[in-house]
Design an enzyme around this catalytic site. Structure first.
Site, short mmCIF file in Angstrom:
data_model
loop_
_atom_site.label_atom_id
_atom_site.label_comp_id
_atom_site.label_asym_id
_atom_site.label_seq_id
_atom_site.Cartn_x
_atom_site.Cartn_y
_atom_site.Cartn_z
N GLU A 152 0.83 -1.22 0.00
CA GLU A 152 0.00 0.00 0.00
C GLU A 152 0.86 1.26 0.00
OE1 GLU A 152 -2.39 0.44 3.55
OE2 GLU A 152 -3.51 2.12 2.69
N GLU A 246 -11.57 2.55 5.44
CA GLU A 246 -10.60 2.76 6.52
C GLU A 246 -10.68 4.24 6.91
OE1 GLU A 246 -5.89 1.77 7.18
OE2 GLU A 246 -6.48 3.15 5.60
C1 LER Z 1 -2.21 4.53 6.97
O1 LER Z 1 -2.46 5.84 6.62
C2 LER Z 1 -2.96 3.59 6.11
O2 LER Z 1 -3.64 3.96 5.19
C3 LER Z 1 -2.80 2.19 6.42
O3 LER Z 1 -3.72 1.43 5.71
C4 LER Z 1 -1.39 1.77 6.11
O4 LER Z 1 -0.72 1.24 7.19
MN MN Z 2 -4.95 2.63 4.07
#
Ligand code: LER
Ligand code: MN
Length: 277
Positions: A152, A246
């Site tokens: 990511e 998220e």
């Molecule tokens: C942190 O900003 C994030 O998006 C997480 O998914 C990565 O550790």
């Molecule tokens: Mn993330």
């Protein structure tokens, strides 16, 4: 496309960007709100009773598409590119444990901030080399167990290594680690990528999973990202994987999770056969 929401155990740190805390209640709540699954943010494998979780996801007809590892970075202070060899050994052990959890659920395992930094005084090449060595060991183990690793890109204010999708794809190609996929997060893309829609389409062959949060990390619809256009871009290239929400639990967990799914269901209808009654 299916929609998940990120959750963690009750005692997860504030730095875990999850909506719900407390695994059992979170799975039930996510199912009742109409999510298809939950992404489990873990510090380490001993945090969870996999049999209990398996029972719950079966009961609520849910899935766990991804185990995420931000807590390993934020909570345990471990990362792949650490100059400290003992810490690198520990992160490999922790990741092997997370692979063992992921395999139970047929989940992928994410590498976000835990990839680590370019340390002061070190070059990008040295950092990539160290990253590659740790990744190779983790991915050998993951490949044997049939668990896919996904990288990511994360914005420059959180990490100084692999900030946008171009860099992520370049590194994936350069390292040639078998089975390593790309996991864009539109919150980070909004800061770092030249075009969210453009890069999602351009790199679709690398993409295995996508994080959604609005421009301010609130639920989709509460910032200024255009999720209709983003989802249209994914549809245009026939993306058929998971979107995972998220977001910050603001103004509170319940309303954030509800806003996110309501907004996204107008763009991605639920597959009725799978709905939990
Ligand atoms: C942190 O900003 C994030 O998006 C997480 O998914 C990565 O550790
Ligand atoms: Mn993330």
């Amino acid at each position: 496309m299916k929609i998940a929401v990120a959750i963690a155990s009750e005692n997860a740190l504030p730095s875990a960007f999850v909506v719900f805390r407390g695994i059992e209640e979170s799975i039930k709540k996510a199912a009742e709100l109409g999510y298809d699954g939950v992404e489990l943010a873990l510090l380490d494998k001993d945090q969870v009773d996999v049999n209990k979780i398996k029972e719950l996801i079966n009961k609520y007809n849910m899935e766990i598409p991804v185990i995420s590892s931000g807590q390993v970075f934020a909570g345990s202070g471990l990362w792949f590119t650490s100059p400290d060899v003992e810490k690198r050994k520990r992160v490999i052990e922790v990741f092997k444990g997370l692979v063992d959890v992921a395999v139970v659920f047929g989940a992928m395992l994410n590498i976000g901030r835990v990839r680590g930094f370019i340390a002061e005084g070190e070059t990008l090449e040295e950092t990539e080399q160290r990253f590659a060595e740790v990744l190779e060991e983790v991915s050998d183990y993951a490949n044997k167990k049939g668990v896919k690793l996904i990288l990511e890109p994360v914005n420059r204010y959180e990490i100084n290594f692999i900030n946008n999708c171009d860099q992520g794809v370049d590194l994936i190609n350069k390292l040639g680690i078998s089975g390593l996929g790309l996991m864009p997060d539109v919150f980070h893309m909004n800061i770092e990528d030249a075009s969210i829609e453009g890069n999602l389409k351009k790199y679709i062959d690398y993409i295995d999973y996508v994080h959604f949060a609005d421009s301010n990390r609130l639920a989709p619809g509460w910032g200024h990202l255009d999720f209709e256009s983003i989802v249209d871009a994914l549809k245009e290239v026939n993306y058929d994987g998971w979107i995972s929400v998220e977001i910050l639990p603001e103004p509170n967990s319940d309303s954030a999770a509800e806003q996110a799914i309501k907004h996204l269901r107008t763009l991605i209808p639920k597959n009725k056969e799978k709905a939990y009654e």
